[in-house]
Design a protein around this motif. Sequence first.
Motif: not given
Length: 220
Positions: A61, A63-64, A172-173, A12-13, A3, A180, A176
């Motif tokens: 959110k 996410v990059k 990616i999910r 921003e992630y 993060k 999280s 995250y």
Amino acid sequence: MGKEEQGGGGEEYLFKIVLIGDSAVGKSNLLSRFARNEFDSNSKATIGVEFQTQVVDIDGKEVKAQIWDTAGQERFRAVTSAYYRGAVGALVVYDITRRSSFDSVKRWLEELTTHCDTAVGRMLVGNKCDLDSIRDVSTEEGKSLAEEEGLFFMETSALDSTNVEAAFEVVIREIYSNISRKILNSDAYKAELSVNRVTLVKDGANSSKGSMMDFSCCAK
């Protein structure tokens, strides 16, 4: 990699994801299809470090995903430890028409484990499902190996875009979701992420993509 704090209190992630697998399985075209919606039928082996940064919206959110291609090093049967450093996700790619690339998957997973203990989102990808008529590895074999190794699984086609966006977004999910949970449960983890911030030079246009829940394989 985790993060970053932005001005104005936003979050921003930034997640580093690596593409691994034998040469010529289509890793570079998977990346170019996801990042730029392009496919190069005459693409040559990647030379030099290549990565693309893509922005995805996950539960509101930003996410990059910084997605790294193996830079042709896989031709030498090993990828340097620097390539894996900081990666929190990986797509292990094989070519469904070339069994030898499928047989190499376990070796790539061993290398990933050796060099990277932070990869929480891992996906087995059977690429080139548009070539089903000359398939050499069945969908069932891919699913079975993925279950055995605890991986997500999807068949893709960089040529016709089948499941390409889906494969990246599932990984990616998962990253995250995992990070999280850690953030919620650990003040020390939050402090660690704060210390290990990463700053990137943007390497092209980013495009936001919505969330994705379709885990289906390539339709026959």
